[in-house]
Structure formats: C-alpha cells, structure tokens
Scaffold this active site. Structure first.
Site, short mmCIF file in Angstrom:
data_model
loop_
_atom_site.label_atom_id
_atom_site.label_comp_id
_atom_site.label_asym_id
_atom_site.label_seq_id
_atom_site.Cartn_x
_atom_site.Cartn_y
_atom_site.Cartn_z
CG ASP A 27 15.90 -0.28 -1.78
OD1 ASP A 27 16.33 -0.35 -3.44
OD2 ASP A 27 14.55 -0.16 -1.45
N GLY A 146 9.20 -9.11 -10.87
CA GLY A 146 8.63 -8.04 -12.20
C GLY A 146 7.10 -7.47 -12.10
CG ASP A 172 11.01 2.45 -4.32
OD1 ASP A 172 11.54 1.64 -3.56
OD2 ASP A 172 11.11 2.14 -5.25
#
Lengths: 253, 283
Positions: A27, A146, A172
């Site tokens: 990433d 979160g 993803d």
C-alpha cells in the site's frame, strides 16, 4: 503486515510468502489521496532486493498523481501497478488520460490494475476494463481507521463478475475468515488479507482457508478438488495475498 | 583538571558518549569549554558537534536493524526523511515506520518533514509523537518554511505537543524567512542540496546563509543549533566550511554509509568539523 514490525519488512514478507501468499500487496499512500503516508519506491526497491525476483508485488497506489510514480515503481520491482480511478481522472489533463496511463504502465513491464473507492460507482470503470488486468473494489474507505468490511460493496463485485467472467476482481479491506464467504460468493477471486493473516498464529492455515473458500464458493469446486498444497503457484483463480499494511491498527479492526 | 580536559577531548574525537551533556536537546559530542584558537574559526563559542546519519541510504527492508547499527557506530541522533511525493519528487515513508524503529534503538530521533502544507497541518501531532525518545523525551521535528503558511503557530504546536521544534530552508530560501521564529526553535536546518534524493553535491553558496543565521543566533544569545544536510563529507570544502560558518549538526547520508566502518566515518567527520570550528584537538 498490519500489526507487524514495519522496521523489519523483509523478514515478515519472506515469512508470509513461505506461508503460501501468492502476491504481496503493497500500500503506497502519499498523504494527499488518503490522509496517511506509508511508503514509496525506495522501500519497494529494498524489499525486492531482499525477497528476490520471484515474488509478485501488487502495488496499490493511493496517490494523487498516479502517472508520476510508474517508472519509479517499475524500476523498484513492482509487478502490478494498481492506480485509483478517482486520482487518475483528476490527474489527467490535456496531455494525459487513463488510457495513456495504462499504456505507460505496460510499457514499463508491469500489469495494470484499477481501484475504486467505496463512493465510486462501478459504472465509472466500464470503459477501462478492457485496458486493465484487474479491478480492485475497496471494501473499506482507504486511509481511514476503524472501518469494517462493507458488504454493500458486493453488488459491484457481482456486476463485474457477471459482465466480465474472466476479469480478475480483487477486494481489499476487512477481509478475514468471517467476511470471506460473501466476497467469494460475489465473485472476487483476489483477496487482500492483512491482519487476518499477520496476526494469525498459523498463517498457512488462514491463507489456505481463504483460498478454499474462494475455490468452493466462487468457483464451485467440490471438496476433493480444492488446492491441497499451501503454495498453489499456477492456480488460475484463488490468488491470495497477504497485505503489507502500513496503517498499523487503523484499517482492520 | 588537565587530565579531565584531555579525556573529554579524546572522547570528542572518538565520537562516543560524552561526559558533558548540553542543557537542551539531544546529547552531543562535547567540545568542553574550548574556545577557537585559529583565525578562521566559528563566530561565537563553538556548539557541540553532532554527526547525524540520515536513513535515506539504509535498507528499508530492515530499517530497525540499520538504526541499531548507526547507534553502535556512535552517532548522536538519527534523521528520518519523510517525503510525500508532493513537496519533493520522492515518496519515502510515514509515521508508522518511525514508530516501529523506536523499538530498535534508544538514540534520539529527528524527523524532517519534506511534505506539503496539507500533510504538515494534518499529521504534525502524529509525527511529533513518534519522534519522541524512548521515555517520551522531545524529538526534533523539522518543518519546511516553504510548506507552512502559519509557521509561528506550527512551531509553537510542536513545542506544546512535547517535541523539539525546528525549521528547514530549501537552498533558494533566504535566511530572513526564519528570522522572526528563531526564538521558537531549538534547531535550524539549512539544506545544502535540493531535497528529495541522496548522493547530491554540496551547494557552496549555502555557506554564507549559515554564517548569517549563526550571527543572529550568537548576537541574540539564542540557544539554537544549526544543522546542514546535503553533500556533507569529511572534507574541508563541505563539513569544514559549514562548521567554520557556524553549523554544528551535520547530516551524513551517503557520506557516512560509504564507510565500511561507520565508527571510523563518525570519527573523521567529527575531526573535520572540529577543525572547521577552529577547536584545537589534542591527540
């Protein structure tokens, strides 16, 4: 690598490859497209040096100027360059457009992926599907912490699988043994798993479990046909990846 | 007394833990109370020389282990070059990488934010936090003056959040841009190359900028280090010139990693810097 040691990437990468991961999902975040900075080509280069030529590097480019980093990532050892459609459309101007970006990526020897944020309608990617090797449907909002797996992203996956039966469709965000069934049934064949793998006591088992779910529910394989070996190189579908996530603790709950 | 002085100077040359710790900021290699003895010496009382490696040339696959190596070589502090691909044409790493390196070394950290204003504003508290020492000691957080419209406020925010504020200037940026915030910082970074990549050559026109800032610091009786970054090697023309002009902290990236024995590199760099300051060093 979500909860793992970012200062010891190489050995963590190696261990997860040994545990059966087909690709390493890297990433790249530039603090502009998403509100976090993770890493760039220099880190990819060091990782490539330490794991060797074979492992497949799936580079998820959460950057505001996707055209800017193609050459750097290719030289660093990237295998697939997955840019965000939203950034590419904004980045493009008179001189550059999405089609040219895909061409540039291929000319640098990499496969092409295009990613959609949750808020982007799947219709936006239709005109580009023929130009890419993979479409990534984000199942969390990139860059924010979160977030749980968004099952309401599955209609996008279903639509793509129905319209393009042979397309590689990746999901993803929040994928784990408890959310994989829905994604596999919808038709995703490429699963990015972060903490689900790296936090597991037995990484091999988690990876194999995810792989089997995709094979059973996505491909309709019978029990006896499921991949037996941990490392299923050459399998046509069921490409599993262990994510190297730098938003430690924020992405996956 | 004489024996003590000799041993302090010996420690200085070797670059290892000093007997004297400056009153603020990270520990430095002591020059004790020596004053300049040569004509070409730094203006004012020399500040402790600190050799600070940048992690840019390190192996990002095992950054933690490389940080430990730098600690073992006797470095004073480690610099993390954060680049966001927008302020500079390179993208390196972010706060979580720095956070994980903390577990590998107890050396103080310094974070240079070569990031655009958007990232500076949004991520400053995070970077301040991860740069802290093992027991929460202030870490040096360097904002680029070019990337911060409200610099006075941002530097104050770093201090309030428990960090040690610092400001950096690109080569084209005149020293005057930071004249009004010198009272807020512990440290000024004069870039001696254009930021973004390692291995570049020192820009000699930066020497005068260093000299100007040093004069302000001494004349205003401020407790501020001057750091230089870019093309610094153990030569008279680079580290020597910078030390003589008033810099006392030296970022060595490729200049240090080029040595097989980094401890030797630290020694040579320190030696050359002390000579530049005009500090006489007994063998």
């Amino acid at each position: 690598m979500l909860a793992s040691d970012l200062s010891n990437l190489a050995s963590n990468a190696k261990s997860v490859i040994q545990a059966g991961a087909d690709e390493l999902h890297l990433d790249v975040m530039d603090g502009h497209f998403v509100p976090n900075i993770t890493w760039g080509a220099p880190v990819i280069k060091c990782l490539r040096k330490s794991v060797g030529e074979d492992p497949y590097f799936d580079c998820h480019m959460m950057v505001s100027k996707p055209s800017e980093w193609v050459k750097d990532v290719a030289e660093a050892g990237g295998s697939r360059y997955c840019f965000h459609l939203e950034a590419a459309l904004k980045d493009s101007g008179v001189d550059f457009n999405v089609a040219e970006l895909c061409k540039l990526i291929r000319s640098c020897g990499m496969e092409v992926g295009v990613a959609l944020k949750p808020g982007t309608d799947v219709s936006a990617v239709r005109e580009f599907v023929s130009l890419v090797d993979m479409v990534l449907i984000m199942t969390v909002e990139p860059g924010f912490g979160g977030q749980k797996f968004m099952p309401n992203m599955m209609p996008k996956v279903v639509h793509l699988r129905d319209t393009y039966p042979n397309l590689n469709i990746q999901v993803d965000g929040g994928l784990s043994p408890s959310t994989i069934d829905v994604a596999a049934k919808a038709g995703a064949n490429s699963i990015v798993a972060g903490s689900a793998v790296f936090k597991a006591a037995d990484k091999e088992q988690v990876i194999l479990g995810l792989r089997h779910t995709v094979e059973r529910l996505g491909m309709g394989k019978a029990e006896g046909e499921l991949t037996k070996r941990v490392k299923a190189k050459g399998a046509e579908v069921g490409v599993l990846m262990a994510g190297i996530m730098f938003v430690a603790g924020k992405y996956f709950v | 007394m004489k024996l003590l002085l000799a041993s302090l100077l010996a420690t200085t040359v070797s670059g290892f833990n000093p007997a004297f710790i400056p009153s603020h900021g990270p520990s430095g290699v002591a020059t004790s109370s020596s004053t300049s003895t040569s004509l070409n010496a730094v203006y004012g009382k020399p500040r402790p020389v600190q050799i600070i490696p940048s992690v840019l040339p390190a192996d990002f696959g095992k950054l933690g282990a490389d940080c430990k190596k730098l600690e073992d070589a006797g470095c004073d502090r480690i610099q993390f070059d954060v680049m966001d691909g927008n302020f500079v044409p390179n993208l390196t790493f972010g706060p979580d990488t720095i956070k994980w390196c903390r577990g590998y070394t107890s050396l103080p950290f310094e974070t240079q934010l070569m990031v655009s204003e958007k990232c500076t504003d949004a991520m400053l508290p995070q970077f301040t936090e991860v740069t802290k020492g093992p027991n929460g000691e202030p870490g040096v957080v360097i904002i680029h003056v070019e990337a911060c419209t409200h610099l006075h406020r941002a530097l104050s925010n770093i201090r309030a959040a428990g960090g040690s504020p610092s400001v950096a200037l690109n080569p084209h940026t005149p020293a005057e841009m930071i004249e009004n915030v010198l009272d807020l910082v512990d440290h000024v970074l004069v870039m001696t190359v254009n930021p973004g990549f390692g291995g570049q050559a020192y820009i000699p026109t930066m020497t005068e900028k260093i000299r100007k800032i040093r004069k302000w610091i001494v004349d205003r009786d401020l407790d501020v280090d001057i750091e230089v970054d870019g093309g610094i090697k153990a030569t008279k023309e680079t580290i020597g010139a910078c030390a003589e002009a008033g810099a006392n902290c030296f970022i060595a990236g490729s200049g240090l990693f080029a040595y097989d024995d980094m401890a030797q590199g630290v020694k040579e760099l320190t030696q050359m810097a002390l000579e530049g300051q005009g500090v006489s060093v007994k063998a």
